[in-house]
Write a protein that holds these residues in place. Structure first.
Motif, PDB file in Angstrom:
ATOM      1  N   GLN A  12       0.759  -1.101   0.099  1.00 27.71           N
ATOM      2  CA  GLN A  12      -0.322   0.324  -0.212  1.00 27.71           C
ATOM      3  C   GLN A  12       0.914   1.651   0.411  1.00 27.71           C
ATOM      4  OE1 GLN A  12      -2.025  -0.984   3.642  1.00 27.71           O
ATOM      5  NE2 GLN A  12      -3.615  -1.754   1.724  1.00 27.71           N
ATOM      6  N   LYS A  13       2.300   1.217   0.298  1.00 29.87           N
ATOM      7  CA  LYS A  13       2.744   2.630   0.956  1.00 29.87           C
ATOM      8  C   LYS A  13       3.396   3.186  -0.439  1.00 29.87           C
ATOM      9  CE  LYS A  13       3.639   1.702   5.464  1.00 29.87           C
ATOM     10  NZ  LYS A  13       4.751   1.299   6.726  1.00 29.87           N
ATOM     11  N   ARG A  14       3.651   1.621  -0.939  1.00 29.60           N
ATOM     12  CA  ARG A  14       4.349   1.801  -2.479  1.00 29.60           C
ATOM     13  C   ARG A  14       3.730   2.161  -3.176  1.00 29.60           C
ATOM     14  NH1 ARG A  14       6.137  -3.893  -4.630  1.00 29.60           N
ATOM     15  NH2 ARG A  14       4.157  -4.004  -5.092  1.00 29.60           N
ATOM     16  N   PHE A  15       2.260   1.677  -3.346  1.00 31.99           N
ATOM     17  CA  PHE A  15       1.456   2.402  -4.459  1.00 31.99           C
ATOM     18  C   PHE A  15       1.337   3.962  -4.169  1.00 31.99           C
ATOM     19  CE2 PHE A  15      -2.981   3.732  -5.223  1.00 31.99           C
ATOM     20  CZ  PHE A  15      -3.707   2.641  -6.494  1.00 31.99           C
ATOM     21  N   LEU A  16       1.052   4.168  -3.522  1.00 27.56           N
ATOM     22  CA  LEU A  16       0.928   5.540  -3.193  1.00 27.56           C
ATOM     23  C   LEU A  16       2.122   5.927  -3.579  1.00 27.56           C
ATOM     24  CD1 LEU A  16      -0.433   5.899   0.389  1.00 27.56           C
ATOM     25  CD2 LEU A  16      -1.537   6.764  -1.557  1.00 27.56           C
ATOM     26  N   VAL A  17       3.715   5.852  -3.049  1.00 27.71           N
ATOM     27  CA  VAL A  17       4.596   6.379  -3.411  1.00 27.71           C
ATOM     28  C   VAL A  17       4.778   6.321  -4.882  1.00 27.71           C
ATOM     29  CG1 VAL A  17       7.262   6.026  -3.728  1.00 27.71           C
ATOM     30  CG2 VAL A  17       6.241   5.915  -1.651  1.00 27.71           C
ATOM     31  N   GLN A  18       4.364   5.085  -5.854  1.00 27.11           N
ATOM     32  CA  GLN A  18       4.230   5.455  -7.201  1.00 27.11           C
ATOM     33  C   GLN A  18       3.442   6.437  -8.234  1.00 27.11           C
ATOM     34  OE1 GLN A  18       4.189   1.341  -7.640  1.00 27.11           O
ATOM     35  NE2 GLN A  18       6.484   0.827  -8.012  1.00 27.11           N
ATOM     36  N   ARG A  19       2.460   6.061  -7.612  1.00 29.57           N
ATOM     37  CA  ARG A  19       1.400   7.344  -7.305  1.00 29.57           C
ATOM     38  C   ARG A  19       1.788   8.591  -7.744  1.00 29.57           C
ATOM     39  NH1 ARG A  19      -3.151   4.790 -10.384  1.00 29.57           N
ATOM     40  NH2 ARG A  19      -3.504   7.289 -10.838  1.00 29.57           N
ATOM     41  N   ALA A  29       9.831  14.734   4.629  1.00 30.01           N
ATOM     42  CA  ALA A  29      11.044  14.064   4.622  1.00 30.01           C
ATOM     43  C   ALA A  29      11.892  13.561   5.259  1.00 30.01           C
ATOM     44  CB  ALA A  29      11.432  15.894   5.030  1.00 30.01           C
ATOM     45  N   ALA A  30      10.196  13.015   6.181  1.00 27.21           N
ATOM     46  CA  ALA A  30      10.841  12.013   7.397  1.00 27.21           C
ATOM     47  C   ALA A  30      10.827  10.811   6.402  1.00 27.21           C
ATOM     48  CB  ALA A  30      10.268  12.162   8.519  1.00 27.21           C
ATOM     49  N   LEU A  31      10.086  10.240   5.426  1.00 28.74           N
ATOM     50  CA  LEU A  31       9.951   9.013   4.798  1.00 28.74           C
ATOM     51  C   LEU A  31      10.959   8.111   4.796  1.00 28.74           C
ATOM     52  CD1 LEU A  31       7.274   7.615   3.373  1.00 28.74           C
ATOM     53  CD2 LEU A  31       8.716   8.798   1.248  1.00 28.74           C
ATOM     54  N   ALA A  32      10.879   6.242   4.944  1.00 27.71           N
ATOM     55  CA  ALA A  32      12.233   5.841   4.735  1.00 27.71           C
ATOM     56  C   ALA A  32      12.736   5.367   3.633  1.00 27.71           C
ATOM     57  CB  ALA A  32      10.914   4.170   5.092  1.00 27.71           C
ATOM     58  N   LYS A  70      11.778   6.152  -0.516  1.00 24.58           N
ATOM     59  CA  LYS A  70      12.058   7.777  -0.706  1.00 24.58           C
ATOM     60  C   LYS A  70      13.074   6.759  -2.676  1.00 24.58           C
ATOM     61  CE  LYS A  70      13.104  10.720   2.640  1.00 24.58           C
ATOM     62  NZ  LYS A  70      14.548  11.166   3.644  1.00 24.58           N
ATOM     63  N   GLU A  71      13.398   5.390  -2.326  1.00 24.74           N
ATOM     64  CA  GLU A  71      14.359   5.543  -3.225  1.00 24.74           C
ATOM     65  C   GLU A  71      13.714   4.360  -4.505  1.00 24.74           C
ATOM     66  OE1 GLU A  71      17.281   3.740  -6.016  1.00 24.74           O
ATOM     67  OE2 GLU A  71      17.883   4.945  -4.233  1.00 24.74           O
ATOM     68  N   ILE A  72      11.918   4.053  -4.187  1.00 26.16           N
ATOM     69  CA  ILE A  72      11.455   3.766  -5.159  1.00 26.16           C
ATOM     70  C   ILE A  72      10.400   5.063  -5.662  1.00 26.16           C
ATOM     71  CG2 ILE A  72       8.888   2.975  -5.073  1.00 26.16           C
ATOM     72  CD1 ILE A  72       9.930   0.911  -3.338  1.00 26.16           C
TER      73      ILE A  72
END
Length: 155
Positions: A11-18, A56-59, A63-65
């Motif tokens: 779910q986190k990755r989904f949001l990050v990629q969007r 800014a505090a994202l893991a 951040k790399e993704i």
């Protein structure tokens, strides 16, 4: 979902990629709710964009993704059809044919103008005059050669 409940990595990755693909937090939230059936607060979604103050505090792994997804998205702009002039002109041509059959002159003129702009003002009434020579220097004065013709007894 409870306000403190933890999202899964997927779910986190989904949001990050969007968000990496320049979706607004609202658009990403809507897509998330449709995909997972979970309601979130908009400010919670904004946290997954590391280019913002709230993210800014994202893991580091997220951040790399984000940065990888953004780089791939920007590199893949050629895959978006509208980024190609030929596709845009073909679309304008279809519109032109559609509206020309309906005698919609103002719309047709607008489409023709859009096509001319797409081609770089190829069909406008703008005349570009050259007022300077190479590198912005003054043009050389035109030289006129006067040819003396024989009189042949006429005066």
């Amino acid at each position: 979902m409870e306000p403190r409940e933890e999202l899964t990595f997927i779910q986190k990755r989904f949001l990050v990629q969007r968000l990496a693909c320049f979706d607004t937090p609202t658009a990403a939230l809507k897509a998330f709710e449709e995909e997972f059936g979970i309601k979130l607060q908009r400010n919670r979604v904004a946290y997954y964009n590391p280019t913002t103050k709230s993210g800014a505090a994202l893991a580091d792994d997220l951040k790399e993704i984000f940065h990888t997804a953004r780089k791939e998205f920007l590199a893949g702009l050629d895959a978006i059809p509208i980024t190609h002039k030929a596709v845009r002109l073909r679309h304008l041509n279809r519109q032109l044919e559609h509206f020309a059959d309906r005698n919609a002159a103002p719309i047709v003129l607008g489409i023709l103008e859009a096509a001319a702009k797409e081609m770089g003002d190829a069909f406008t009434n703008k005349h570009k005059l050259e007022h300077t020579g190479a590198n912005g220097k003054d043009l050389a004065p035109a030289s006129v050669t006067i040819i003396q013709l024989p009189d042949n007894g006429r005066s």
